[in-house]
Write a protein that holds these residues in place. Structure first.
Motif, PDB file in Angstrom:
ATOM      1  N   THR A 190       0.920  -1.152   0.010  1.00 42.51           N
ATOM      2  CA  THR A 190      -0.009   0.013   0.072  1.00 42.51           C
ATOM      3  C   THR A 190       1.067   1.275  -0.023  1.00 42.51           C
ATOM      4  O   THR A 190       1.872   1.187   0.402  1.00 42.51           O
ATOM      5  CB  THR A 190      -1.006  -0.013   1.293  1.00 42.51           C
ATOM      6  N   TYR A 191       0.458   2.230  -0.450  1.00 42.30           N
ATOM      7  CA  TYR A 191       1.140   3.661  -0.798  1.00 42.30           C
ATOM      8  C   TYR A 191       0.374   4.843  -0.099  1.00 42.30           C
ATOM      9  O   TYR A 191      -0.960   4.749  -0.019  1.00 42.30           O
ATOM     10  CB  TYR A 191       1.370   3.973  -1.848  1.00 42.30           C
ATOM     11  N   GLY A 192       1.080   5.844   0.362  1.00 43.27           N
ATOM     12  CA  GLY A 192       0.348   7.002   1.053  1.00 43.27           C
ATOM     13  C   GLY A 192       1.609   8.115   1.265  1.00 43.27           C
ATOM     14  O   GLY A 192       2.616   7.894   1.333  1.00 43.27           O
ATOM     15  N   SER A 193       1.077   9.289   1.664  1.00 43.55           N
ATOM     16  CA  SER A 193       2.037  10.419   2.278  1.00 43.55           C
ATOM     17  C   SER A 193       2.104   9.933   3.841  1.00 43.55           C
ATOM     18  O   SER A 193       3.095  10.309   4.411  1.00 43.55           O
ATOM     19  CB  SER A 193       1.432  11.744   1.893  1.00 43.55           C
ATOM     20  N   PHE A 194       1.005   9.651   4.378  1.00 45.89           N
ATOM     21  CA  PHE A 194       0.957   9.631   5.689  1.00 45.89           C
ATOM     22  C   PHE A 194       1.401  10.839   6.534  1.00 45.89           C
ATOM     23  O   PHE A 194       1.935  10.802   7.596  1.00 45.89           O
ATOM     24  CB  PHE A 194       1.925   8.360   6.286  1.00 45.89           C
ATOM     25  N   ASP A 195       0.803  11.833   6.160  1.00 49.21           N
ATOM     26  CA  ASP A 195       1.122  13.306   6.513  1.00 49.21           C
ATOM     27  C   ASP A 195       0.279  13.241   8.158  1.00 49.21           C
ATOM     28  O   ASP A 195      -0.866  13.216   8.158  1.00 49.21           O
ATOM     29  CB  ASP A 195       1.111  14.438   5.805  1.00 49.21           C
ATOM     30  N   LEU A 196       1.134  14.124   9.151  1.00 50.50           N
ATOM     31  CA  LEU A 196       0.170  14.022  10.654  1.00 50.50           C
ATOM     32  C   LEU A 196      -0.533  12.879  10.762  1.00 50.50           C
ATOM     33  O   LEU A 196      -1.853  12.694  10.765  1.00 50.50           O
ATOM     34  CB  LEU A 196      -0.530  15.378  10.256  1.00 50.50           C
ATOM     35  N   PHE A 197       0.300  11.752  10.938  1.00 51.79           N
ATOM     36  CA  PHE A 197      -0.209  10.424  11.257  1.00 51.79           C
ATOM     37  C   PHE A 197      -1.722  10.355  11.909  1.00 51.79           C
ATOM     38  O   PHE A 197      -1.567  10.880  12.908  1.00 51.79           O
ATOM     39  CB  PHE A 197       0.783   9.500  11.675  1.00 51.79           C
ATOM     40  N   HIS A 198      -2.371   9.845  11.367  1.00 52.46           N
ATOM     41  CA  HIS A 198      -3.941   9.556  12.099  1.00 52.46           C
ATOM     42  C   HIS A 198      -4.447   8.354  12.088  1.00 52.46           C
ATOM     43  O   HIS A 198      -3.748   7.422  11.487  1.00 52.46           O
ATOM     44  CB  HIS A 198      -4.658  10.835  11.257  1.00 52.46           C
ATOM     45  N   GLU A 199      -5.887   8.265  12.756  1.00 50.41           N
ATOM     46  CA  GLU A 199      -6.406   6.984  12.849  1.00 50.41           C
ATOM     47  C   GLU A 199      -6.859   6.356  11.744  1.00 50.41           C
ATOM     48  O   GLU A 199      -6.686   5.304  11.306  1.00 50.41           O
ATOM     49  CB  GLU A 199      -7.642   7.317  13.686  1.00 50.41           C
ATOM     50  N   GLY A 200      -7.061   7.256  10.392  1.00 50.82           N
ATOM     51  CA  GLY A 200      -7.383   6.585   9.176  1.00 50.82           C
ATOM     52  C   GLY A 200      -6.293   5.953   8.519  1.00 50.82           C
ATOM     53  O   GLY A 200      -6.455   4.691   8.042  1.00 50.82           O
ATOM     54  N   HIS A 201      -5.028   6.479   8.707  1.00 52.99           N
ATOM     55  CA  HIS A 201      -3.990   5.742   8.504  1.00 52.99           C
ATOM     56  C   HIS A 201      -3.560   4.366   9.317  1.00 52.99           C
ATOM     57  O   HIS A 201      -3.171   3.378   8.394  1.00 52.99           O
ATOM     58  CB  HIS A 201      -2.632   6.537   8.496  1.00 52.99           C
ATOM     59  N   TYR A 202      -4.070   4.617  10.568  1.00 52.74           N
ATOM     60  CA  TYR A 202      -3.614   3.591  11.563  1.00 52.74           C
ATOM     61  C   TYR A 202      -4.440   2.063  10.915  1.00 52.74           C
ATOM     62  O   TYR A 202      -4.160   0.935  10.752  1.00 52.74           O
ATOM     63  CB  TYR A 202      -3.885   3.948  12.769  1.00 52.74           C
ATOM     64  N   GLN A 203      -5.869   2.644  10.720  1.00 51.76           N
ATOM     65  CA  GLN A 203      -6.840   1.746  10.425  1.00 51.76           C
ATOM     66  C   GLN A 203      -6.693   0.907   8.880  1.00 51.76           C
ATOM     67  O   GLN A 203      -6.787  -0.155   8.924  1.00 51.76           O
ATOM     68  CB  GLN A 203      -8.241   2.269  10.526  1.00 51.76           C
ATOM     69  N   LEU A 204      -6.078   1.738   8.060  1.00 53.45           N
ATOM     70  CA  LEU A 204      -5.820   1.456   6.834  1.00 53.45           C
ATOM     71  C   LEU A 204      -4.833   0.381   6.759  1.00 53.45           C
ATOM     72  O   LEU A 204      -4.999  -0.616   6.205  1.00 53.45           O
ATOM     73  CB  LEU A 204      -5.485   2.514   5.876  1.00 53.45           C
ATOM     74  N   LEU A 205      -3.489   0.715   7.547  1.00 55.48           N
ATOM     75  CA  LEU A 205      -2.376  -0.074   7.611  1.00 55.48           C
ATOM     76  C   LEU A 205      -2.887  -1.437   8.292  1.00 55.48           C
ATOM     77  O   LEU A 205      -2.451  -2.723   7.914  1.00 55.48           O
ATOM     78  CB  LEU A 205      -1.537   0.637   8.361  1.00 55.48           C
ATOM     79  N   LYS A 206      -3.621  -1.354   9.324  1.00 56.59           N
ATOM     80  CA  LYS A 206      -4.007  -2.639  10.056  1.00 56.59           C
ATOM     81  C   LYS A 206      -4.754  -3.662   9.360  1.00 56.59           C
ATOM     82  O   LYS A 206      -4.524  -4.822   8.996  1.00 56.59           O
ATOM     83  CB  LYS A 206      -5.039  -2.288  11.329  1.00 56.59           C
ATOM     84  N   ARG A 207      -5.692  -3.042   8.672  1.00 59.37           N
ATOM     85  CA  ARG A 207      -6.491  -3.808   7.696  1.00 59.37           C
ATOM     86  C   ARG A 207      -5.562  -4.396   6.452  1.00 59.37           C
ATOM     87  O   ARG A 207      -5.936  -5.382   5.775  1.00 59.37           O
ATOM     88  CB  ARG A 207      -7.665  -3.047   7.206  1.00 59.37           C
ATOM     89  N   ALA A 208      -4.780  -3.584   6.117  1.00 58.02           N
ATOM     90  CA  ALA A 208      -3.814  -4.106   4.983  1.00 58.02           C
ATOM     91  C   ALA A 208      -3.018  -5.206   5.278  1.00 58.02           C
ATOM     92  O   ALA A 208      -2.932  -6.068   4.628  1.00 58.02           O
ATOM     93  CB  ALA A 208      -2.966  -2.871   4.420  1.00 58.02           C
ATOM     94  N   ARG A 209      -2.445  -5.109   6.634  1.00 54.53           N
ATOM     95  CA  ARG A 209      -1.659  -6.220   6.900  1.00 54.53           C
ATOM     96  C   ARG A 209      -2.458  -7.300   7.173  1.00 54.53           C
ATOM     97  O   ARG A 209      -2.003  -8.608   7.010  1.00 54.53           O
ATOM     98  CB  ARG A 209      -0.959  -5.722   8.316  1.00 54.53           C
ATOM     99  N   GLU A 210      -3.923  -7.327   7.553  1.00 55.96           N
ATOM    100  CA  GLU A 210      -4.684  -8.524   7.765  1.00 55.96           C
ATOM    101  C   GLU A 210      -5.221  -9.184   6.511  1.00 55.96           C
ATOM    102  O   GLU A 210      -5.673 -10.298   6.391  1.00 55.96           O
ATOM    103  CB  GLU A 210      -5.798  -8.017   8.298  1.00 55.96           C
ATOM    104  N   LEU A 211      -4.839  -8.408   5.271  1.00 60.29           N
ATOM    105  CA  LEU A 211      -5.019  -9.175   3.991  1.00 60.29           C
ATOM    106  C   LEU A 211      -4.100 -10.183   3.646  1.00 60.29           C
ATOM    107  O   LEU A 211      -4.144 -10.899   2.644  1.00 60.29           O
ATOM    108  CB  LEU A 211      -5.081  -8.097   2.764  1.00 60.29           C
ATOM    109  N   GLY A 212      -2.788 -10.094   4.257  1.00 58.22           N
ATOM    110  CA  GLY A 212      -1.840 -11.153   4.006  1.00 58.22           C
ATOM    111  C   GLY A 212      -0.861 -11.588   5.044  1.00 58.22           C
ATOM    112  O   GLY A 212      -1.170 -11.146   6.220  1.00 58.22           O
TER     113      GLY A 212
END
Ligand code: CTP
Length: 444
Positions: A6-28
């Motif tokens: 997955t890709y992103g800028s992840f500027d001012l890291f926030h909950e949306g980024h955290y949830q996205l990464l968590k679910r991305a990790r769960e895909l594999g």
């Protein structure tokens, strides 16, 4: 092993980024996260990313979800990465639905539901109050300013001032601003910062008034016509903790900035000559060619070529002289300024009544850099050598009218997120005013 990317800028890291990464990790079983560089974000038209690349990487790392972090710095990299890392799943948030369907030929593509009510853009806006900006002057450049400012987050153009109320109202209506006025006090009372695009000779007094009222200033070129005035204004701004920036758009655009790095890197050896031109034909009855005092080619157009010279060779020239072609009234239709530095030469050409190639040539002891017209909207440069087989071209983005870059840097400077102050320093802006003054003295 199922690999996910997955890709992103992840500027001012926030909950949306955290949830996205968590679910991305769960895909594999293994997650690769691509974090964008500042330059790539700029290229994509995403200005005002606040955290540095290293901070953004650190934040992604701290979630513990990323097994590997890569840096995304160019268009087309996603496909390269997918093949290089033998990725099984590509995923991003649902704001991108459809955009990456073309990758389905290479791997599975999953759009994850975006977390509601949070984004870097929102956080940037919340972190800093939206800057209320007012425009002084309503001419051609001011007309270009409003649409460009729309591309920059954290700023809103609220109102406009013009001593002719009709013009102010026209501009206000055209762009749907909150107010248009011919009263300076009323105007300054409703904004945090001003953009000055009025006639040259009025800049200094508007800047002074704005600074006195505690407003930040972005002022069109030439900001001032004497060295002393420029010096005083920059000193005044610094003493009041306000930002004063001269709006020479080229200084802030990505290509020109990269060009300076390449020219200074030694790849063409020591710089021995800079030749820069800017010409723009105007009709003989235009203001530019009839205002004997404040019009003329050099005052109107030389800021761009002078910027290149001062940025590349500095402000310590040892000699400066001018040659002009003038009309009957004495106004300069074409002027060349010749600089001598300790070990190098430079020429600036400006023409309202003579057309020439708008190119920039930086000559060195090992090679030269050729920037084709319009070099001031730096999109392309070529480094050339004695052996043409070694020549190399570089391409850059210059979006729209390019004012968005200076506006973005202006807002960043006001918000104290100023990593780019060196793009056009106060002492360089003072030197430019000094050159304008030398020209006025020389022309008589
Ligand atoms: N993302 C998400 N939920 C959010 C915000 C972002 O799932 N509320 C996802 C994006 O879809 C993307 C990843 O996080 O897959 C990185 O997005 P990025 O562009 O860095 O974050 P944004 O907050 O969308 O940034 P901006 O507001 O600057 O566009």
């Amino acid at each position: 092993m199922r690999k996910v990317i997955t890709y992103g800028s992840f500027d001012l890291f926030h909950e949306g980024h955290y949830q996205l990464l968590k679910r991305a990790r769960e895909l594999g079983d293994y997650l690769i996260v691509g974090v964008t560089t500042e330059q790539y974000d700029e290229y994509r038209g995403k200005l005002n990313v606040m955290d540095s690349l290293m901070e953004r990487i650190r934040n992604v790392k701290e979630t513990g979800f990323a097994d590997e972090i890569v840096i995304e710095d160019h268009i087309g990299q996603k496909l390269e990465d997918i093949q290089k890392y033998q990725v099984d799943v590509f995923t991003v948030g649902s704001d991108w639905v459809g955009s990456f369907d073309w990758l389905k030929d290479y791997c599975e593509v999953v759009y994850l539901e975006r977390t509601k009510n949070v984004s870097s853009t929102m956080l940037r806006a919340r972190k800093f109050n939206i800057l209320r900006l007012g425009v002084i002057g309503t001419g051609r450049i001011a007309q270009r300013f409003y649409p460009e400012a729309k591309y920059v987050s954290g700023v809103n153009v609220e109102g406009v001032y013009n001593p002719h109320l009709d013009s102010a109202i026209n501009y206000k209506e055209r762009f749907g601003l909150k107010f248009g006025t011919d009263q300076t006090e009323e105007f300054l009372g409703q904004v945090d910062a001003v953009y000055i695009a009025s006639p040259h000779e009025t800049h200094v007094s508007y800047i002074r008034q704005a600074l006195e009222c505690g407003k930040h200033v972005l002022c069109e070129k030439p900001m001032a016509l004497t060295e002393q005035e420029a010096e005083e204004l920059h000193t005044m701004a610094a003493a009041k903790g306000l930002v004063l920036m001269e709006a020479i758009k080229t200084a802030y655009c990505p290509g020109f900035y990269q060009l300076l790095g390449i020219a200074r890197s030694g790849v063409i050896g020591a710089i021995r000559d800079v030749e820069a031109a800017f010409t723009k034909l105007e009709s003989p009855d235009s203001r530019e060619l009839t205002d004997r005092e404040f019009g003329g080619s050099f005052l109107e157009l030389a800021s761009y070529p002078l910027l290149a010279i001062v940025k590349l060779l500095g402000t310590d020239y040892t000699d400066l002289r001018f040659e002009s072609i003038r009309d009957e009234s004495g106004i300069d239709l074409y002027t060349k300024a010749y600089f001598r530095y300790k070990n190098s030469l430079a020429t600036a050409k400006a023409g309202l009544g003579v057309k020439s190639e708008g190119e920039l040539i930086i000559s060195g002891t090992k090679g030269y850099i050729f920037v084709p017209a319009p070099w001031w909207k730096t999109r392309e440069i070529e480094v050339r050598f004695e052996n043409p087989e070694q020549n190399e071209k570089f391409f850059y983005k210059f979006l729209g009218d390019g004012l968005r870059y200076e506006i973005s840097d202006f807002v960043a400077a006001i918000n104290g997120n100023d990593k780019k102050e060196h793009k056009l320093r106060a002492d360089e802006s003072v030197a430019l005013a000094g050159i304008m003054e030398a020209w006025q003295n020389a022309r008589g």
